[in-house]
Design a protein around this motif. Structure first.
Motif, mmCIF file in Angstrom:
data_model
loop_
_atom_site.group_PDB
_atom_site.id
_atom_site.type_symbol
_atom_site.label_atom_id
_atom_site.label_comp_id
_atom_site.label_asym_id
_atom_site.label_seq_id
_atom_site.Cartn_x
_atom_site.Cartn_y
_atom_site.Cartn_z
ATOM 1 N N TRP A 81 0.883 -1.230 0.102
ATOM 2 C CA TRP A 81 0.090 0.039 -0.024
ATOM 3 C C TRP A 81 0.880 1.341 0.242
ATOM 4 O O TRP A 81 0.306 2.182 -0.470
ATOM 5 C CB TRP A 81 -1.054 -0.067 1.276
ATOM 6 N N PRO A 133 2.351 -9.341 -2.280
ATOM 7 C CA PRO A 133 3.574 -10.064 -1.471
ATOM 8 C C PRO A 133 3.256 -11.734 -1.285
ATOM 9 O O PRO A 133 2.055 -12.168 -1.246
ATOM 10 C CB PRO A 133 3.238 -9.462 -0.236
ATOM 11 N N ILE A 166 5.084 -6.912 5.508
ATOM 12 C CA ILE A 166 5.321 -5.774 4.684
ATOM 13 C C ILE A 166 5.283 -4.387 5.491
ATOM 14 O O ILE A 166 5.730 -3.459 5.204
ATOM 15 C CB ILE A 166 3.888 -5.622 3.954
ATOM 16 N N ARG A 216 -4.597 3.379 8.728
ATOM 17 C CA ARG A 216 -5.989 3.560 9.050
ATOM 18 C C ARG A 216 -6.392 4.553 8.045
ATOM 19 O O ARG A 216 -7.360 3.963 7.828
ATOM 20 C CB ARG A 216 -5.845 3.542 10.654
ATOM 21 N N ASN A 261 -1.658 -8.298 16.785
ATOM 22 C CA ASN A 261 -2.280 -7.977 15.512
ATOM 23 C C ASN A 261 -3.281 -9.235 15.076
ATOM 24 O O ASN A 261 -2.958 -10.422 15.084
ATOM 25 C CB ASN A 261 -1.348 -7.575 14.244
ATOM 26 N N LEU A 317 -3.569 -4.012 16.178
ATOM 27 C CA LEU A 317 -4.403 -3.532 15.207
ATOM 28 C C LEU A 317 -5.469 -4.844 14.928
ATOM 29 O O LEU A 317 -4.993 -5.887 15.012
ATOM 30 C CB LEU A 317 -3.745 -3.393 13.724
ATOM 31 N N TYR A 336 -7.142 -6.279 11.442
ATOM 32 C CA TYR A 336 -7.460 -5.976 10.204
ATOM 33 C C TYR A 336 -9.035 -6.516 9.850
ATOM 34 O O TYR A 336 -9.126 -7.862 9.949
ATOM 35 C CB TYR A 336 -6.530 -6.791 9.143
ATOM 36 N N ILE A 380 -17.506 0.944 8.608
ATOM 37 C CA ILE A 380 -16.277 2.155 8.401
ATOM 38 C C ILE A 380 -16.991 3.330 9.642
ATOM 39 O O ILE A 380 -15.989 3.882 9.934
ATOM 40 C CB ILE A 380 -16.416 2.347 6.941
ATOM 41 N N CYS A 404 -15.127 2.225 12.610
ATOM 42 C CA CYS A 404 -13.767 2.640 12.439
ATOM 43 C C CYS A 404 -13.655 4.176 12.555
ATOM 44 O O CYS A 404 -12.389 4.282 13.216
ATOM 45 C CB CYS A 404 -13.402 2.331 11.078
ATOM 46 N N LEU A 414 -9.483 3.922 16.633
ATOM 47 C CA LEU A 414 -8.153 3.873 16.040
ATOM 48 C C LEU A 414 -7.398 2.752 15.606
ATOM 49 O O LEU A 414 -6.552 2.743 14.951
ATOM 50 C CB LEU A 414 -7.239 4.589 16.926
ATOM 51 N N ILE A 439 -8.810 -0.122 13.922
ATOM 52 C CA ILE A 439 -9.619 -1.007 12.979
ATOM 53 C C ILE A 439 -9.048 -0.518 11.663
ATOM 54 O O ILE A 439 -9.298 0.459 11.337
ATOM 55 C CB ILE A 439 -11.085 -1.217 13.324
ATOM 56 N N ILE A 440 -8.506 -1.670 10.708
ATOM 57 C CA ILE A 440 -8.472 -1.391 9.740
ATOM 58 C C ILE A 440 -9.508 -2.155 8.715
ATOM 59 O O ILE A 440 -9.438 -3.329 8.673
ATOM 60 C CB ILE A 440 -6.876 -2.125 8.959
ATOM 61 N N PRO A 441 -10.362 -1.137 8.060
ATOM 62 C CA PRO A 441 -11.374 -1.940 7.232
ATOM 63 C C PRO A 441 -10.747 -2.265 5.970
ATOM 64 O O PRO A 441 -10.087 -1.704 5.171
ATOM 65 C CB PRO A 441 -12.528 -0.912 7.278
ATOM 66 N N LEU A 451 -12.604 -3.972 2.566
ATOM 67 C CA LEU A 451 -13.671 -4.433 1.648
ATOM 68 C C LEU A 451 -13.044 -5.624 0.556
ATOM 69 O O LEU A 451 -12.610 -4.884 -0.344
ATOM 70 C CB LEU A 451 -14.559 -3.090 0.993
ATOM 71 N N ALA A 487 -3.369 -8.659 0.233
ATOM 72 C CA ALA A 487 -1.892 -8.887 1.004
ATOM 73 C C ALA A 487 -0.846 -7.604 0.715
ATOM 74 O O ALA A 487 -0.090 -7.649 1.688
ATOM 75 C CB ALA A 487 -1.225 -10.026 0.115
ATOM 76 N N ILE A 519 -2.131 -4.940 2.103
ATOM 77 C CA ILE A 519 -2.401 -4.146 3.169
ATOM 78 C C ILE A 519 -2.188 -4.789 4.531
ATOM 79 O O ILE A 519 -1.722 -4.345 5.531
ATOM 80 C CB ILE A 519 -3.832 -3.577 3.107
ATOM 81 N N VAL A 520 -2.140 -6.136 4.382
ATOM 82 C CA VAL A 520 -2.190 -6.877 5.641
ATOM 83 C C VAL A 520 -0.913 -7.507 5.988
ATOM 84 O O VAL A 520 -0.327 -7.734 5.085
ATOM 85 C CB VAL A 520 -3.416 -7.966 5.755
ATOM 86 N N GLU A 521 -0.480 -7.219 7.149
ATOM 87 C CA GLU A 521 0.848 -7.559 7.557
ATOM 88 C C GLU A 521 0.819 -9.044 8.368
ATOM 89 O O GLU A 521 -0.332 -9.731 8.320
ATOM 90 C CB GLU A 521 1.586 -6.580 8.685
ATOM 91 N N GLN A 522 1.912 -9.480 8.605
ATOM 92 C CA GLN A 522 1.922 -10.972 9.398
ATOM 93 C C GLN A 522 1.236 -10.721 10.663
ATOM 94 O O GLN A 522 1.527 -9.897 11.485
ATOM 95 C CB GLN A 522 3.251 -11.358 9.469
#
Ligand SMILES: C[S@@+](CC[C@H](N)C(=O)[O-])C[C@H]1O[C@@H](n2cnc3c(N)ncnc32)[C@H](O)[C@@H]1O
Lengths: 340, 228
Positions: A6, A45, A51, A72, B72, B95, B97, B110, B113, B117, B119-121, B123, B133, B135-138
């Motif tokens: 991103w 990825p 990431i 966010r 997370n 966080l 996701y 949303i 959200c 602080l 929450i990562i929405p 869609l 992938a 956007i989302v980390e491990q």
């Protein structure tokens, strides 16, 4: 190998991330980017790839806290963008079509009640639905019907019970609410016709705005409708009736929605299947034209008229065999729409 | 009135003779979906109804919830955020996701959200982890409540992509076909078998528990990824 995240495009080499082309650190731009992530040449990825670390090591953000809050903001912005983009004009048409159905359900239930209620007082009237509601709203008790009204005879000799003034007020109010529903229905229809002319001029031109709007509503949008094969368009609406039939012993469906089209309704039964096929094909073409160009193309309609004329002239008479009967009708049924 | 922390951020609150579970409200003063707010020992708790949340039911069923305050979490099937809001309370330093594929439902998520602080929405369709992938980390925990026929497979592909070695999977399994209402136990066994096959021995199932009477025909399952 390049992968996309991103916040930028990472170049991976054997011993890790070799380079990172960072995107502009701007929430709006990043959110737009999220929506079009399939940038050329870059991949998602790999499984297990972290990431977050490169965002910090390549200086996109200073620390975890900033990573969290920027991600966010960007995700929320992207989510809002996507939602506002799904609120396209065809979505408003869908709501309007559904509102028509809701109004019909409500108006039918209320009209039946009015018919029972007013029937105590004037059972001979013989009106129903909108006509009844308008009548009761205007006149109230049957004693108010003027002598020059054709109903006057019936009204003065009615076997119905008296309607006390307090009840008359109530029933008039009730009828007036039903009339409002019908008025509302008319204005919703008008707005559908107007909007359809704007967002789907060709579909409106071929199917008629109201049938067109129903097709959109059934598929969930103009674009989806444009992607359906025309053989599906031809029977759409039948399956809904079919489910209803299976659930609740409603009559089994004879045909899809487009059989309400005057071209089919006004043709003799043996031509209907062929005309339906031609109409469905042109509806599909019309939708695609609406999606891709948005301009009215009169050629579609002339093409349809030609096709229908040729069907009519090459099938002037019913087929020699009698109207198929019994089991043999099974398949023809869907197309013939002959019986109600 | 007494408060006991059952696991990170999940509390048992006793009030006027009754026991509730709840989470410490990250946005004091405001409820998310009409849940009750109670004050106890100077903090405000949001009462967490096990009938409205599979995760809360897992807590009441004494399943050890492996979510830590700094985890997370990847949450699949977030819906309008009923449970997500409690996870958000738990994660004072992490966080969540939140993946949901219905735009209509996302609209409500949303709004949630906006007030919280962490929450990562997202869609997106959980069948396609590659589509998020970037956007989302491990993550430390994958929680899944999508109620889909291919729930086992969805869990497997997401854990493969996002779950850290030794991370945890929390899964709500729905018995789907109708005749299994008579015998949900059998469906669960089949689902667990399917899961084991999808996971290909990369997971150890720590605990599984029928979520009745809070949720009929639902099984809660906790598994841990095996380090390799
Ligand atoms: C049982 S509800 C989840 C309730 C929620 N976990 C809670 O406790 O508040 C299931 C949700 O998963 C969503 N869903 C189903 N399939 C999905 C998929 N493939 N990807 C993302 N979301 C999905 C549905 O739209 C629905 O909102």
């Amino acid at each position: 190998m390049k992968i996309i995240t991103w916040y930028g495009i990472l170049t991976l080499e054997e011993n890790g991330v070799a380079d990172c082309e960072l995107f502009n650190k701007d929430v709006d731009e990043l959110a737009e980017g999220l929506l079009h992530q399939n940038a050329a040449g870059a991949r998602a990825p790999e499984a297990g790839f972290d990431i977050r670390a490169p965002a910090i090591s390549f200086g996109f953000v200073e620390n975890d806290r900033e990573y969290d809050s920027l991600l966010r903001d960007v995700s929320i912005r992207a989510g809002k963008l996507r939602i506002s983009r799904t609120n396209t004009p065809d979505m408003r048409i869908i709501q309007a079509v559904e509102a028509l159905d809701d109004i019909d359900d409500a108006a039918n239930a209320l009209s039946e009640r009015l018919s029972e209620w007013y029937g105590l007082h004037f059972p001979e009237l013989g009106f129903s639905s909108e006509q009844l509601a308008r009548f009761v709203k205007e006149h109230g008790a049957r004693s108010n019907i003027p002598a020059d009204d054709p109903i006057f005879e019936k009204a003065s000799s009615s076997m119905g019970a008296e309607l006390p003034p307090a009840d008359e007020e109530l029933v008039k109010q009730f009828a007036s609410n039903i009339c409002d529903l019908y008025d509302n229905r008319h204005s919703i229809e008008e707005s559908i016709v107007r909007n359809m002319g704007e967002i789907a001029p060709n579909l409106s031109n071929i199917a008629g705005p109201l049938i067109g709007a129903r097709l959109i509503s059934m598929t969930g949008g103009l674009e989806r409708l444009a992607q359906l094969p025309s053989s599906t368009v031809q029977v759409m609406g039948a399956s809904r009736a079919l489910f209803k039939h299976l659930r609740s012993r409603a009559p089994s469906p004879k045909h899809g929605l487009i059989f309400n089209h005057p071209l089919i309704k006004n043709s003799p039964w043996w031509q209907r299947g062929k005309i339906a096929r031609a109409l469905a094909a042109k509806i599909s073409l019309a939708c695609r034209t609406d999606v891709y160009s948005g301009e009215l193309s009169p050629a579609i309609k002339t093409g349809l008229e030609k096709k229908v004329n040729s069907i009519k002239s090459s099938n002037p008479k019913p087929p020699a065999r009698e109207k198929p009967s019994g089991k043999g009708r099974g398949k023809g049924n869907k197309n013939s729409g002959g019986r109600r | 009135m007494a408060v006991k922390e059952l696991s990170d951020g999940i509390f048992e609150v006793q009030k006027s003779g009754k026991r509730f579970i709840g989470t410490k409200n990250a946005v004091p003063g405001s409820a998310v979906y009409g849940e009750r707010l109670v004050e106890a020992e100077g903090d405000e708790y949001r009462i967490w109804d096990a009938r409205r949340s599979k995760l809360a039911a897992m807590v009441l069923k004494k399943m050890n919830i492996p979510i830590k305050s700094d985890s997370n979490v990847l949450y699949l099937g977030a819906a309008s955020g009923t449970t997500v809001s409690h996870v958000s309370d738990i994660l004072t330093d992490g966080l969540v996701y939140a993946v949901e594929f219905s735009p209509r439902t996302m609209r409500e998520l949303i709004q949630l959200c906006d007030t919280r602080l962490n929450i990562i929405p997202i869609l997106a369709d959980a069948n396609h982890p590659a589509s998020y992938a970037h956007i989302v980390e491990q993550v430390d925990v994958v929680f899944q409540d999508v109620a889909q026929p291919n729930q086992a497979q969805i869990a497997a592909v997401n854990c493969e992509q996002f779950l850290k070695g030794d991370g945890h999977l929390l899964l709500s399994i729905k018995a789907r076909s109708i005749d299994t209402v008579a015998n949900p136990g059998k469906v669960f066994k089949e689902e667990v078998k399917k899961l084991e096959k999808e996971f290909d021995t990369k997971f150890q199932i720590l605990k599984k528990q029928d979520l009745a009477p809070f949720h009929d025909d639902h099984l809660g399952l906790i598994a841990q990824k095996l380090l390799r």
